[in-house]
Design a protein around this motif. Structure first.
Motif, PDB file in Angstrom:
ATOM      1  N   HIS A  62     -14.091 -19.759  -6.258  1.00  0.00           N
ATOM      2  CA  HIS A  62     -14.775 -19.420  -5.009  1.00  0.00           C
ATOM      3  C   HIS A  62     -14.114 -18.247  -4.286  1.00  0.00           C
ATOM      4  CE1 HIS A  62     -17.077 -19.925  -1.321  1.00  0.00           C
ATOM      5  NE2 HIS A  62     -15.940 -19.896  -0.648  1.00  0.00           N
ATOM      6  N   TRP A  63     -12.803 -18.281  -4.105  1.00  0.00           N
ATOM      7  CA  TRP A  63     -12.150 -17.229  -3.336  1.00  0.00           C
ATOM      8  C   TRP A  63     -12.274 -15.885  -4.046  1.00  0.00           C
ATOM      9  CZ3 TRP A  63      -8.570 -13.827  -4.967  1.00  0.00           C
ATOM     10  CH2 TRP A  63      -7.802 -14.136  -6.100  1.00  0.00           C
ATOM     11  N   GLU A  66     -15.661 -14.368  -3.507  1.00  0.00           N
ATOM     12  CA  GLU A  66     -15.814 -13.888  -2.130  1.00  0.00           C
ATOM     13  C   GLU A  66     -15.065 -12.574  -1.921  1.00  0.00           C
ATOM     14  OE1 GLU A  66     -17.117 -15.709   0.922  1.00  0.00           O
ATOM     15  OE2 GLU A  66     -18.362 -16.501  -0.699  1.00  0.00           O
ATOM     16  N   ALA A  67     -13.990 -12.342  -2.652  1.00  0.00           N
ATOM     17  CA  ALA A  67     -13.052 -11.263  -2.359  1.00  0.00           C
ATOM     18  C   ALA A  67     -13.626  -9.870  -2.617  1.00  0.00           C
ATOM     19  CB  ALA A  67     -11.776 -11.455  -3.170  1.00  0.00           C
ATOM     20  N   LYS A 135      -8.460  -7.991  -0.703  1.00  0.00           N
ATOM     21  CA  LYS A 135      -8.224  -9.409  -0.470  1.00  0.00           C
ATOM     22  C   LYS A 135      -7.187 -10.010  -1.407  1.00  0.00           C
ATOM     23  CE  LYS A 135     -11.400  -9.495   2.723  1.00  0.00           C
ATOM     24  NZ  LYS A 135     -11.021  -9.620   4.157  1.00  0.00           N
ATOM     25  N   TYR A 136      -6.782  -9.265  -2.427  1.00  0.00           N
ATOM     26  CA  TYR A 136      -5.766  -9.777  -3.344  1.00  0.00           C
ATOM     27  C   TYR A 136      -5.049  -8.616  -4.022  1.00  0.00           C
ATOM     28  CZ  TYR A 136      -9.364  -9.176  -7.057  1.00  0.00           C
ATOM     29  OH  TYR A 136     -10.327  -8.697  -7.916  1.00  0.00           O
ATOM     30  N   LYS A 183      -4.012 -12.925  -1.365  1.00  0.00           N
ATOM     31  CA  LYS A 183      -3.700 -13.602  -2.616  1.00  0.00           C
ATOM     32  C   LYS A 183      -2.864 -12.678  -3.502  1.00  0.00           C
ATOM     33  CE  LYS A 183      -6.409 -17.391  -2.240  1.00  0.00           C
ATOM     34  NZ  LYS A 183      -5.954 -18.793  -2.383  1.00  0.00           N
ATOM     35  N   ALA A 246      -2.061 -16.586  -7.932  1.00  0.00           N
ATOM     36  CA  ALA A 246      -3.440 -17.063  -7.940  1.00  0.00           C
ATOM     37  C   ALA A 246      -4.150 -16.615  -9.214  1.00  0.00           C
ATOM     38  CB  ALA A 246      -4.184 -16.518  -6.723  1.00  0.00           C
ATOM     39  N   LYS A 274      -5.422 -24.596 -10.652  1.00  0.00           N
ATOM     40  CA  LYS A 274      -6.117 -23.664  -9.762  1.00  0.00           C
ATOM     41  C   LYS A 274      -6.043 -22.220 -10.252  1.00  0.00           C
ATOM     42  CE  LYS A 274      -5.497 -26.381  -5.527  1.00  0.00           C
ATOM     43  NZ  LYS A 274      -4.960 -26.364  -4.132  1.00  0.00           N
ATOM     44  N   TYR A 380     -18.099  -8.387   1.123  1.00  0.00           N
ATOM     45  CA  TYR A 380     -17.406  -9.657   0.919  1.00  0.00           C
ATOM     46  C   TYR A 380     -18.398 -10.820   0.871  1.00  0.00           C
ATOM     47  CZ  TYR A 380     -13.670  -6.650   2.687  1.00  0.00           C
ATOM     48  OH  TYR A 380     -12.797  -5.609   2.895  1.00  0.00           O
ATOM     49  N   GLY A 381     -18.205 -11.693  -0.102  1.00  0.00           N
ATOM     50  CA  GLY A 381     -19.028 -12.892  -0.170  1.00  0.00           C
ATOM     51  C   GLY A 381     -20.477 -12.646  -0.527  1.00  0.00           C
TER      52      GLY A 381
END
Length: 485
Positions: A62-63, A66-67, A135-136, A183, A246, A274, A380-381
């Motif tokens: 999910h993350w 979205e990123a 985002k990461y 992340k 992650a 994860k 995003y998302g």
């Protein structure tokens, strides 16, 4: 036995829409190639992807979905020569200099005492990623040179033990990422290792089969390398940095990574349910993500998670003579194009040996961040376009070198989607209005994301026409929002 990309492709790669660029063995999944993991026999050890439900996978990814935008960092000893060896420019990407210049192991390891990146600041790097709207982060914990950019008890060729720096930049990044809400993932070259006995090597120049080694110090058992260095270092990376990583980002699998040896790695990965990992482990394991390198697939990978990794100039690791930087406009349009096809953009920086990020890279990331601070909602998302033809089409006459139709990009607009919005990213201003002949939703209103002012909407059969101001609000891309029901 080690194999070149072309030989390896017989068993692991399927041709798609193009061909490899000559002389670029450094690219692990080239334009027109796709690492095929569908035809393999049952895995000796099932991976998490083999056993989880769709709901479990959706929650785990999910993350990442979205990123949409992340930072790749290629940093290692190769930043010291910065593309030059023995006073000469080496014609390869910076991080491949050891292989391309056939540098002996002892000579390459002698770079470590010179590596003292006192200008490195984890806070500045993570802040730069955040400013850019990323985002990461994924950093090269160990590239093909075999040098670990982290403290490792498994092998002394690492930044803490072998350099005057004596610090672990991965630990500093992990701490700063936690603080700033980013992340953190680790790239780890699980297959190629040019300084460890038994590590694999891709063919370059006159390097001879079956190993493609150029120094007897590289010879040994791949299985021994895997069990004595690779797996212990992966266990360190997975255990020593709190909730990081992650992501584990593998690279350049060869036939040495048999299904049986790949399963030894998977046993370790399965202890971290994860974790997200890509399709480059080898041994027939599909991983989570497709990884097109230096290109954007014309239609993305429908139904799959994917991430285009790309450079800002022509190199991954720092190369002092490479100033061929793409414009911020090109980089932003790449991001929009990728998001419109349902993918993520992993955009690279290559820090200098001092630890500083080159200023042209800083400037471009800051420019991207300014656009995203206004228009990030449309990235995003989001999910892919509801249309598709706007991206271009396959030519009926032009061919790639392999004979397949050439995809001809169109750059007037792109679209991303959310549950109640359709975002139209306008690259070319269409004049007084924007028209869609068919919209698969009911449009209830429209406005430009940059100012929020309502725009007049006319319904034309199954389509719409939206009145626009005389000029765009952004020269790179002005985002038109269609509210839908």
């Amino acid at each position: 036995m080690k194999v070149s990309r072309r030989k390896f492709s017989k068993g692991m790669v399927l041709a798609a829409t193009g061909v490899a660029v000559a002389g670029r063995q450094a690219l692990a999944q080239l334009k027109g190639e796709h690492i095929d993991t569908t035809a393999k026999a049952k895995h000796p050890v099932p991976s998490i992807q083999d056993t989880e439900t769709k709901a479990e996978r959706d929650a785990r990814l999910h993350w990442f979905r979205e990123a949409r935008f992340g930072m790749f960092i290629h940093w290692g000893l190769y930043a010291i020569p910065a593309g030059r060896w023995d006073g000469k420019e080496v014609p390869s990407t910076g991080e491949w200099i050891m292989n391309t210049a056939s540098i002996p192991v002892a000579d390459y390891k002698a770079l470590a005492p010179q590596f003292n990146p006192t200008e490195f600041s984890a806070e500045r790097v993570v802040s730069l990623a955040k400013t850019a709207g990323m985002k990461y982060i994924v950093i090269t914990a160990k590239h093909h040179e075999g040098f670990a950019m982290f403290e490792s008890k498994a092998d002394p060729f690492n930044i803490v033990e072998a350099t005057p720096y004596k610090k672990d930049p991965i630990r500093a990044l992990a701490s700063e990422c936690r603080k700033q809400g980013i992340k953190l993932g680790f790239y780890y070259s699980q297959d190629q290792d040019w300084t460890a006995p038994g590590g694999a090597a891709y063919k370059t120049g006159d390097h001879k089969p079956p190993t493609y080694h150029w120094d007897p110090a590289q010879d040994g058992s791949f299985a021994d390398y895997l069990h004595k260095k690779c797996i212990p270092q992966l266990e360190e990376l997975l255990s020593n940095y709190d909730e990081a990583p992650a992501i584990l980002w593998f690279d350049t699998p060869t036939s040495d990574m048999t299904p049986e040896l790949g399963s030894e790695v998977v046993k370790v990965l399965n202890k971290h349910p994860k974790l997200i990992w890509n399709n480059r482990l080898g041994g027939g394991y599909a991983g989570d993500t497709e990884t097109p390198e230096q290109f954007i697939p014309p239609n993305g990978y429908p139904g799959k998670d994917w991430e285009s990794c790309m450079t800002m100039n022509d190199t991954w690791g720092y190369k002092s003579g490479d100033n061929n930087f793409k414009s911020a406009e090109t980089l932003l349009r790449n991001l929009i194009d990728i998001a419109s096809k349902g993918g993520n953009y992993l955009l690279n920086i290559g820090p200098k040996a001092t630890g500083e990020v080159p200023q042209p890279e800083v400037e471009r990331l800051e420019a991207m961040g300014r656009w995203l601070s206004v228009n990030g909602e449309a990235i995003y998302g989001t999910t892919p376009t509801l249309f598709g033809a706007e991206a271009g089409e396959f030519s009926k006459t032009e061919k790639e070198k392999d004979g397949s139709p050439k995809f001809v990009d169109a750059w007037k607009w792109r679209s991303t989607t959310k549950a109640n919005e359709i975002y139209i990213h306008l690259f070319e201003w269409p004049g007084g209005s924007f028209k869609l002949d068919s919209v698969p939703r009911t449009v209830t209103g429209a406005y430009l994301l940059a100012d929020g002012k309502p725009l007049e909407v006319k319904h034309t059969g199954n389509g719409v026409e939206v009145a626009l101001p005389a000029k765009p609000l952004d020269s790179v891309a002005t985002v038109l929002v269609l509210k839908t029901a």
